[in-house]
Design a protein around this motif. Structure first.
Motif, mmCIF file in Angstrom:
data_model
loop_
_atom_site.group_PDB
_atom_site.id
_atom_site.type_symbol
_atom_site.label_atom_id
_atom_site.label_comp_id
_atom_site.label_asym_id
_atom_site.label_seq_id
_atom_site.Cartn_x
_atom_site.Cartn_y
_atom_site.Cartn_z
ATOM 1 N N UNK A 144 0.739 -0.863 0.110
ATOM 2 C CA UNK A 144 0.032 0.181 -0.327
ATOM 3 C C UNK A 144 1.065 1.443 -0.162
ATOM 4 N N UNK A 145 0.430 2.349 0.114
ATOM 5 C CA UNK A 145 1.080 4.144 -0.054
ATOM 6 C C UNK A 145 1.373 4.548 0.916
ATOM 7 N N UNK A 146 2.809 4.408 1.150
ATOM 8 C CA UNK A 146 3.477 5.261 2.139
ATOM 9 C C UNK A 146 2.959 6.158 3.108
ATOM 10 N N UNK A 147 2.757 6.186 4.894
ATOM 11 C CA UNK A 147 1.746 7.249 5.361
ATOM 12 C C UNK A 147 3.350 7.720 5.730
ATOM 13 N N UNK A 148 3.288 9.199 4.975
ATOM 14 C CA UNK A 148 4.488 10.186 5.283
ATOM 15 C C UNK A 148 4.406 10.756 7.487
ATOM 16 N N UNK A 149 5.463 10.216 7.634
ATOM 17 C CA UNK A 149 5.724 10.554 9.579
ATOM 18 C C UNK A 149 6.505 11.947 8.885
ATOM 19 N N UNK A 150 5.713 12.763 9.805
ATOM 20 C CA UNK A 150 6.456 14.272 9.794
ATOM 21 C C UNK A 150 8.099 14.842 9.706
ATOM 22 N N UNK A 151 8.718 15.101 8.909
ATOM 23 C CA UNK A 151 10.280 15.586 9.213
ATOM 24 C C UNK A 151 10.786 16.444 10.014
ATOM 25 N N UNK A 152 11.938 15.559 11.177
ATOM 26 C CA UNK A 152 12.640 17.014 11.853
ATOM 27 C C UNK A 152 13.472 17.860 11.251
ATOM 28 N N UNK A 153 13.464 18.876 11.905
ATOM 29 C CA UNK A 153 14.011 20.041 11.037
ATOM 30 C C UNK A 153 15.292 19.555 11.125
#
Length: 305
Positions: A144-153
């Motif tokens: 299935x498609x990816x569920x993005x994890x928010x990127x850290x700065x």
């Protein structure tokens, strides 16, 4: 392509003989030092063009199932067949999938598809860390498609090809990752934690100028195990495994369990830690870089505390 027969998840959460392995025991743990036993090396071969480049590994709680992540953006899973002594005799692939982006498009090898770290939580969710575009994604289904994890700065400051190779998930579902190279912090290499939707720096581990973290896992003993690599050019690779006791906001000193000699093994990049009834089992997998001079190895040790 995809397949069935995915291995069960973890519950809850060489060239030289054993005596030739360099097992350097660290400090910081009271009582008897652990006994380190080299169990064997299995060379894994398959004919399909996507086979190779393995940089992430997970092993089921009973040691009979595997998930292996390739840095060309594919994931395969299957069964591990062992002999009476518990050594790997054969691996059988039950299925494999090409990872997708969040829109369901297959990731191409390279900048977007350079998958490096693998972790599976108690719910069976798959987490993958990527270099190139440094990020972490969740897969509820490998097809299935990816569920993005928010990127850290901090991800924006990572150097190209020195990003998020190591990834682990705790019993409570927190993600832990660290950069392969981070030279500018006198406190050491940061371990970043994703918890309840937010990133923070959980703690730092000692930085070594020649050793780089390339794999991580949380063991059944609750400790953080980190696989490190030292690349010596034409002289080959060395590998080291250290473990740490840690809490919510602190980490103990490192304990060195394994340090290999040059050319003892190939380019070990993935690590899985599990319990075999006789001690802690450490299984590592090598990245052959899709080169005929290298090979895919699974290397196993047992740690008896």
């Amino acid at each position: 392509m995809s397949g069935t027969g995915r291995p069960p998840l973890k519950p809850g959460r060489g060239l030289l003989p054993a005596l030739a392995a360099l097992c350097l025991l660290g400090t910081g743990h009271a009582g008897a030092q652990p006994v380190i036993e080299y169990l064997g090396t299995h060379v894994w071969r398959e004919a399909d063009e996507d086979f190779g480049g393995f940089s992430g590994l997970e092993i089921s709680g009973d040691g009979t199932g595997f998930w292996a992540l390739s840095d060309r953006g594919t994931l395969r899973w299957g069964s591990i067949h062992r002999d009476r002594q518990g050594r790997i005799a054969e691996l059988t692939t039950a299925g494999h999938a090409r990872l997708q982006d969040s829109d369901g498009r297959p990731l191409k090898p390279g900048y977007l598809g350079d998958a490096e770290g693998l972790a599976i939580d108690a719910q069976g969710r798959i987490f993958v860390s990527f270099e190139g575009l440094d990020r972490i994604a969740r897969y509820d289904d490998p097809d299935g498609p990816a569920v993005p994890i928010p990127r850290a700065e901090w991800f924006r400051k990572l150097r190209r090809n020195f990003g998020l190779e190591a990834l682990a998930v705790t019993e409570t579902g927190n993600l832990l990752t660290m950069p392969e190279f981070w030279p500018d912090d006198p406190r050491g290499t940061p371990v970043w934690r994703f918890r309840e939707g937010e990133w923070s720096t959980a703690f730092h581990i000692p930085r070594d100028e020649i050793w780089a973290p390339v794999g991580a896992d949380i063991g059944p003993d609750g400790r953080l195990y980190i696989l490190e690599r030292h690349f010596r050019g034409l002289r080959g690779f060395q590998s080291r495994v250290r473990r740490y006791e840690f809490g919510e906001d602190h980490i103990g000193p490192p304990q060195t369990l394994i340090e290999t000699s040059l050319l003892q093994f190939d380019n070990l990049e993935g690590i899985a830690v599990w319990q075999d009834g006789q001690g802690i089992r450490i299984t590592m997998i090598s990245d052959d870089n899709f080169l005929f001079l290298q090979r895919t190895e699974l290397v196993e040790y047992r740690i008896r505390d």
